[in-house]
Design an enzyme around this catalytic site. Structure first.
Site, PDB file in Angstrom:
ATOM      1  N   THR A  46      53.127  -9.644  78.630  1.00 28.00           N
ATOM      2  CA  THR A  46      54.361  -9.793  77.862  1.00 28.00           C
ATOM      3  C   THR A  46      54.786 -11.250  77.798  1.00 28.00           C
ATOM      4  O   THR A  46      55.332 -11.707  76.791  1.00 28.00           O
ATOM      5  CB  THR A  46      55.480  -8.935  78.490  1.00 28.00           C
ATOM      6  N   TYR A 135      46.677  -6.166  89.203  1.00 26.77           N
ATOM      7  CA  TYR A 135      47.223  -5.788  87.903  1.00 26.77           C
ATOM      8  C   TYR A 135      46.116  -5.082  87.121  1.00 26.77           C
ATOM      9  O   TYR A 135      45.227  -5.711  86.581  1.00 26.77           O
ATOM     10  CB  TYR A 135      47.704  -7.058  87.200  1.00 26.77           C
ATOM     11  N   LYS A 165      49.790  -2.780  90.000  1.00 24.45           N
ATOM     12  CA  LYS A 165      50.532  -2.566  88.756  1.00 24.45           C
ATOM     13  C   LYS A 165      49.581  -1.769  87.874  1.00 24.45           C
ATOM     14  O   LYS A 165      48.623  -2.294  87.335  1.00 24.45           O
ATOM     15  CB  LYS A 165      50.918  -3.882  88.099  1.00 24.45           C
ATOM     16  N   GLY A 190      52.790   1.342  84.938  1.00 20.91           N
ATOM     17  CA  GLY A 190      52.975   0.304  83.939  1.00 20.91           C
ATOM     18  C   GLY A 190      52.784   0.724  82.504  1.00 20.91           C
ATOM     19  O   GLY A 190      52.485  -0.113  81.653  1.00 20.91           O
ATOM     20  N   ASP A 192      54.879   2.233  79.751  1.00 22.47           N
ATOM     21  CA  ASP A 192      56.260   2.605  79.398  1.00 22.47           C
ATOM     22  C   ASP A 192      56.348   3.900  78.593  1.00 22.47           C
ATOM     23  O   ASP A 192      57.232   4.724  78.817  1.00 22.47           O
ATOM     24  CB  ASP A 192      56.928   1.503  78.568  1.00 22.47           C
ATOM     25  N   GLU A 193      55.410   4.036  77.622  1.00 25.69           N
ATOM     26  CA  GLU A 193      55.518   5.156  76.681  1.00 25.69           C
ATOM     27  C   GLU A 193      55.341   6.531  77.336  1.00 25.69           C
ATOM     28  O   GLU A 193      55.687   7.541  76.734  1.00 25.69           O
ATOM     29  CB  GLU A 193      54.476   5.006  75.558  1.00 25.69           C
ATOM     30  N   VAL A 207      56.769  -1.045  85.916  1.00 21.16           N
ATOM     31  CA  VAL A 207      56.785  -2.391  85.343  1.00 21.16           C
ATOM     32  C   VAL A 207      56.455  -2.283  83.867  1.00 21.16           C
ATOM     33  O   VAL A 207      55.459  -1.643  83.503  1.00 21.16           O
ATOM     34  CB  VAL A 207      55.745  -3.321  86.016  1.00 21.16           C
ATOM     35  N   SER A 209      57.378  -3.984  79.525  1.00 16.56           N
ATOM     36  CA  SER A 209      58.100  -4.888  78.625  1.00 16.56           C
ATOM     37  C   SER A 209      59.344  -4.245  78.038  1.00 16.56           C
ATOM     38  O   SER A 209      60.367  -4.914  77.855  1.00 16.56           O
ATOM     39  CB  SER A 209      57.170  -5.356  77.505  1.00 16.56           C
TER      40      SER A 209
END
Length: 301
Positions: A46, A135, A165, A190, A192-193, A207, A209
């Site tokens: 991001t 990550y 992450k 990690g 989001d959706e 975690v 954006s």
């Protein structure tokens, strides 16, 4: 320390001429705290890290450290295709942030757990006083490796290993990692959706954006899930998905979402190529689309 709740993957604020504008970070920090964000993941995907110089990444690390408060846990992503650069960035961060993270080299890609652990071990050793996160973002790094197998090896080789992450939709691998050694490691989800899908698996730290933009919405999803109101929670998750789809439809999510921060009160400026920077008037169209799906009331304040 296990991080819980939402961690925002933060943008690299820039002036209109494309140079860094780290003076924004003080207000950015206050904005995140006001919206109950628990931490910052800086210099990541991001944050356009691949479009920044080493010195610019250090400048961002320094700026966040100067604005450090007990309310925001700072994780600095120090990954690079160059192990030497990653170690330099890790060493620089060692007295400035709360933890470091690294993704796998993404040009000459790693194809074994052993190579990945070796890489991570060397980077972690450059900041031996800090917790270390791997990550995992195989869609961008190309290192589509099993994270449970990574933990089995890395937990014995990296003394500062704190967690992962986990930016992947492989929920089976995520669950195994979450339960590994009785939940010893901090596995931050990690994607989001599909935050809602992570909740029944015991996720308690995320975690992403869109936590910059939609923190109240995600906390409401969590509240509804805990109350057993799954249909209502799913409706809100769908709104979060539509947020990504709508902004992405204007030329690519990363750049458009960065520009949208201005309308939340934090002007992060333009994006660097190849991301899209839109003129101000286009965001009025975007806000209308978001209003049409009932999303404006769920934006971060």
């Amino acid at each position: 320390m296990k991080i819980k709740n939402l961690v925002a993957a933060t943008y690299a604020p820039m002036h209109k001429d494309g140079y860094l504008n780290t003076s924004v970070i003080k207000d950015y920090s206050s904005f995140l705290i006001r919206n109950k964000i628990a931490g910052v993941f800086m210099n990541g995907s991001t944050g356009d890290f691949v479009s920044l110089s080493i010195e610019e990444r250090k400048e961002i690390t320094l700026a966040w450290s100067k604005n450090k408060t007990s309310n925001l846990y700072l994780i600095d992503h120090v990954g690079s295709p160059s192990l030497k650069v990653s170690k330099e960035l890790a060493a620089y961060a060692s007295d400035k942030v709360d933890a470091i993270a690294v993704l796998a080299p993404y040009y000459f890609k790693l194809n074994t757990i052993e190579k990945l652990v070796k890489y991570c071990k060397e980077v972690a050793a450059a900041a031996p006083n800090l917790p270390f996160y791997y990550y995992h973002i195989p869609v961008l790094s190309g290192a589509d490796l099993n994270m449970l197998e990574f933990l089995k090896v890395a937990s014995k080789e990296i003394p500062t290993l704190e967690g992962i992450k986990f930016t992947n939709n492989n929920l089976i691998d995520y669950l195994h990692c979450k339960n590994f050694e009785n939940g010893k490691f901090n596995i931050l989800f990690g994607f989001d959706e599909i935050l809602l899908a992570s909740l029944p698996l015991g996720a308690d730290g995320w975690v992403g954006s869109t936590y910059n933009h939609l923190a109240p919405l995600y906390y409401k999803i969590k509240e509804l899930f805990e109350a057993g109101k799954m249909v209502e929670a799913a409706k809100l998750q769908t709104k979060a998905i539509r947020f990504v789809e709508i902004l992405d439809g204007y030329g690519g999510f990363n750049g458009v979402a960065k520009g949208f921060m201005k309308y939340l009160g934090v002007d992060c400026g333009p994006s660097r190529f190849p991301h899209t920077t839109l003129p101000d008037e286009v965001y009025l169209e975007i806000k209308t689309e978001l209003d049409n799906i009932g999303l404006l009331d769920h934006l971060s304040k």
